[in-house]
Design a protein around this motif. Structure first.
Motif, PDB file in Angstrom:
ATOM      1  N   GLU A 244       0.822  -1.210   0.000  1.00 41.23           N
ATOM      2  CA  GLU A 244       0.000   0.000   0.000  1.00 41.23           C
ATOM      3  C   GLU A 244       0.854   1.258   0.000  1.00 41.23           C
ATOM      4  OE1 GLU A 244      -2.627  -0.081   3.322  1.00 41.23           O
ATOM      5  OE2 GLU A 244      -4.104  -1.353   2.303  1.00 41.23           O
ATOM      6  N   THR A 245       0.418   2.213  -0.772  1.00 32.12           N
ATOM      7  CA  THR A 245       0.968   3.566  -0.702  1.00 32.12           C
ATOM      8  C   THR A 245      -0.192   4.487  -0.359  1.00 32.12           C
ATOM      9  OG1 THR A 245       2.123   5.300  -1.928  1.00 32.12           O
ATOM     10  CG2 THR A 245       0.704   3.864  -3.194  1.00 32.12           C
ATOM     11  N   LEU A 246      -0.055   5.254   0.693  1.00 32.61           N
ATOM     12  CA  LEU A 246      -1.187   5.963   1.278  1.00 32.61           C
ATOM     13  C   LEU A 246      -1.298   7.412   0.799  1.00 32.61           C
ATOM     14  CD1 LEU A 246      -0.942   4.653   4.955  1.00 32.61           C
ATOM     15  CD2 LEU A 246      -2.349   3.763   3.083  1.00 32.61           C
ATOM     16  N   PHE A 247      -2.530   7.825   0.574  1.00 31.91           N
ATOM     17  CA  PHE A 247      -2.859   9.210   0.262  1.00 31.91           C
ATOM     18  C   PHE A 247      -3.619   9.780   1.461  1.00 31.91           C
ATOM     19  CE2 PHE A 247      -2.083   7.359  -3.805  1.00 31.91           C
ATOM     20  CZ  PHE A 247      -1.646   8.389  -4.629  1.00 31.91           C
ATOM     21  N   GLU A 248      -3.093  10.846   2.028  1.00 28.06           N
ATOM     22  CA  GLU A 248      -3.687  11.433   3.240  1.00 28.06           C
ATOM     23  C   GLU A 248      -4.277  12.805   2.925  1.00 28.06           C
ATOM     24  OE1 GLU A 248      -2.386  12.684   7.822  1.00 28.06           O
ATOM     25  OE2 GLU A 248      -0.918  11.874   6.417  1.00 28.06           O
ATOM     26  N   TYR A 249      -5.462  13.068   3.487  1.00 33.94           N
ATOM     27  CA  TYR A 249      -6.147  14.344   3.273  1.00 33.94           C
ATOM     28  C   TYR A 249      -6.582  14.927   4.613  1.00 33.94           C
ATOM     29  CZ  TYR A 249      -6.271  12.535  -1.465  1.00 33.94           C
ATOM     30  OH  TYR A 249      -5.900  12.018  -2.673  1.00 33.94           O
ATOM     31  N   VAL A 250      -6.598  16.259   4.680  1.00 40.92           N
ATOM     32  CA  VAL A 250      -6.972  16.942   5.918  1.00 40.92           C
ATOM     33  C   VAL A 250      -7.991  18.037   5.624  1.00 40.92           C
ATOM     34  CG1 VAL A 250      -4.783  16.488   7.104  1.00 40.92           C
ATOM     35  CG2 VAL A 250      -5.042  18.563   5.711  1.00 40.92           C
ATOM     36  N   LEU A 251      -8.790  18.352   6.633  1.00 42.55           N
ATOM     37  CA  LEU A 251      -9.620  19.546   6.597  1.00 42.55           C
ATOM     38  C   LEU A 251      -8.764  20.712   7.063  1.00 42.55           C
ATOM     39  CD1 LEU A 251     -12.970  18.278   8.166  1.00 42.55           C
ATOM     40  CD2 LEU A 251     -12.391  18.484   5.757  1.00 42.55           C
ATOM     41  N   VAL A 252      -8.811  21.817   6.347  1.00 40.87           N
ATOM     42  CA  VAL A 252      -8.007  22.996   6.668  1.00 40.87           C
ATOM     43  C   VAL A 252      -8.946  24.107   7.116  1.00 40.87           C
ATOM     44  CG1 VAL A 252      -6.192  24.558   5.867  1.00 40.87           C
ATOM     45  CG2 VAL A 252      -6.418  22.278   4.847  1.00 40.87           C
ATOM     46  N   LEU A 253      -8.680  24.665   8.297  1.00 36.65           N
ATOM     47  CA  LEU A 253      -9.549  25.691   8.891  1.00 36.65           C
ATOM     48  C   LEU A 253      -8.719  26.900   9.292  1.00 36.65           C
ATOM     49  CD1 LEU A 253     -11.429  23.269  11.311  1.00 36.65           C
ATOM     50  CD2 LEU A 253     -12.188  23.985   9.046  1.00 36.65           C
ATOM     51  N   PRO A 254      -9.319  28.104   9.285  1.00 32.73           N
ATOM     52  CA  PRO A 254      -8.584  29.275   9.761  1.00 32.73           C
ATOM     53  C   PRO A 254      -8.229  29.118  11.237  1.00 32.73           C
ATOM     54  CG  PRO A 254     -10.580  29.917   8.564  1.00 32.73           C
ATOM     55  CD  PRO A 254     -10.675  28.444   8.807  1.00 32.73           C
ATOM     56  N   ALA A 255      -6.991  29.369  11.578  1.00 29.87           N
ATOM     57  CA  ALA A 255      -6.548  29.156  12.956  1.00 29.87           C
ATOM     58  C   ALA A 255      -7.041  30.242  13.899  1.00 29.87           C
ATOM     59  CB  ALA A 255      -5.024  29.102  13.006  1.00 29.87           C
ATOM     60  N   HIS A 256      -7.321  31.432  13.386  1.00 29.01           N
ATOM     61  CA  HIS A 256      -7.632  32.567  14.253  1.00 29.01           C
ATOM     62  C   HIS A 256      -9.076  33.058  14.082  1.00 29.01           C
ATOM     63  CE1 HIS A 256      -3.391  32.596  15.067  1.00 29.01           C
ATOM     64  NE2 HIS A 256      -3.110  32.802  13.792  1.00 29.01           N
ATOM     65  N   ARG A 257      -9.955  32.150  13.646  1.00 27.23           N
ATOM     66  CA  ARG A 257     -11.352  32.538  13.515  1.00 27.23           C
ATOM     67  C   ARG A 257     -12.237  31.391  13.977  1.00 27.23           C
ATOM     68  NH1 ARG A 257     -13.437  33.733   7.675  1.00 27.23           N
ATOM     69  NH2 ARG A 257     -13.921  31.523   7.715  1.00 27.23           N
ATOM     70  N   GLN A 258     -13.201  31.718  14.828  1.00 30.04           N
ATOM     71  CA  GLN A 258     -14.091  30.685  15.340  1.00 30.04           C
ATOM     72  C   GLN A 258     -15.022  30.189  14.244  1.00 30.04           C
ATOM     73  OE1 GLN A 258     -16.411  32.002  18.632  1.00 30.04           O
ATOM     74  NE2 GLN A 258     -17.267  30.000  19.087  1.00 30.04           N
ATOM     75  N   LEU A 259     -15.271  28.889  14.226  1.00 28.64           N
ATOM     76  CA  LEU A 259     -16.171  28.328  13.236  1.00 28.64           C
ATOM     77  C   LEU A 259     -17.616  28.640  13.584  1.00 28.64           C
ATOM     78  CD1 LEU A 259     -14.633  24.774  12.716  1.00 28.64           C
ATOM     79  CD2 LEU A 259     -14.404  26.761  11.249  1.00 28.64           C
TER      80      LEU A 259
END
Length: 260
Positions: A244-259
């Motif tokens: 296996e060769t893995l593909f990784e994905y992330v959710l990216v969010l603003p660090a200085h703003r509340q969701l």
């Protein structure tokens, strides 16, 4: 005055005093008073009343807007996503979200992972989906990790096999991910262990471009299965690949703003 005192639950003298104080503050008369009990509003009072009505209408509108926001009946969601997930996967997600929240408009931009990180850090977008990277001003949450698959053109000699290995692609024309892709080095290392005999014919950064090239019989490749599935109906052959060769994905969010 009597009606006003009943509505506000205060005495009539209190109403008269409030009117007097308002006239002093405005510096013009609100009512014309005759010798009897007749009281009529001045033209200035009528103009002022119209503005008060508009203000109350504005307050009502603000309350309605607040309720709409609370129940996702309006607003805007801005998403930046790398092309690998923006072609088939994310449109299906957007469809489900739009059906549930038809009043929310959505802006979707497909860009490289580095651009996604930059836009989220600058707070130009609310949410990003990208490959992992160290970037100031963003917070990342693991989204999913998936094993890569081998993609072949229609009618390829290896199409009958369910699982392919590096040695199976010996001397095959190979379309490679760009060097900046995190998985490129992992794939190269897998082939290097047995003596890399691939014929590297094209290098490109997007998995969707690779799948298009494979369909044109330019070569074979290893890509993430999410993108590969979107091309299967067009004849692309998709097979498991080991090791296996893995593909990784992330959710990216603003660090200085509340969701929201």
């Amino acid at each position: 005055v009597t009606k006003a005192s009943e509505m506000l639950h205060v005495s009539q003298p209190a109403i008269s005093r409030l009117i007097s104080e308002l006239e002093q503050s405005l510096k013009f008369a609100l009512f014309e008073r005759t010798r009897g009990r007749s009281v009529s509003p001045t033209p200035e009072a009528n103009s002022f009343y119209e503005e008060v009505e508009r203000s109350y209408a504005g307050l009502d509108a603000l309350a309605k807007i607040g309720e709409d926001i609370r129940h996702f009946r309006n607003g805007q969601l801005r998403i930046a996503c790398l092309p690998a997930l923006a072609m088939g996967f994310l449109p299906r997600v957007v469809k489900a979200f739009s059906d549930a929240h038809p009043g929310v408009s959505i802006q979707l931009q497909a860009r490289s992972s580095s651009t996604v990180h930059q836009w989220i850090a600058a707070q130009q977008f609310d949410l990003g989906i990208a490959r992992p990277a160290m970037f100031p001003g963003v917070a990342t949450i693991p989204f999913f990790t998936v094993a890569g698959v081998c993609v072949l053109p229609p009618g390829h000699r290896l199409a009958s096999r369910r699982v392919l290995k590096p040695e199976d692609l010996s001397k095959e024309r190979f379309i490679s991910l760009a060097m900046e892709d995190l998985t490129r080095s992992s794939i190269d290392q897998l082939f290097a262990k047995g003596g890399d005999t691939r014929k590297l014919v094209v290098e490109t950064q997007y998995a969707a471009t690779i799948c298009g090239l494979v369909l044109e019989d330019v070569g074979c490749s290893i890509v993430n299965p999410i993108t590969a599935i979107d091309f299967r109906d067009r004849g692309l052959i998709v097979r498991r690949f080991r090791p296996e060769t893995l593909f990784e994905y992330v959710l990216v969010l603003p660090a200085h703003r509340q969701l929201s």
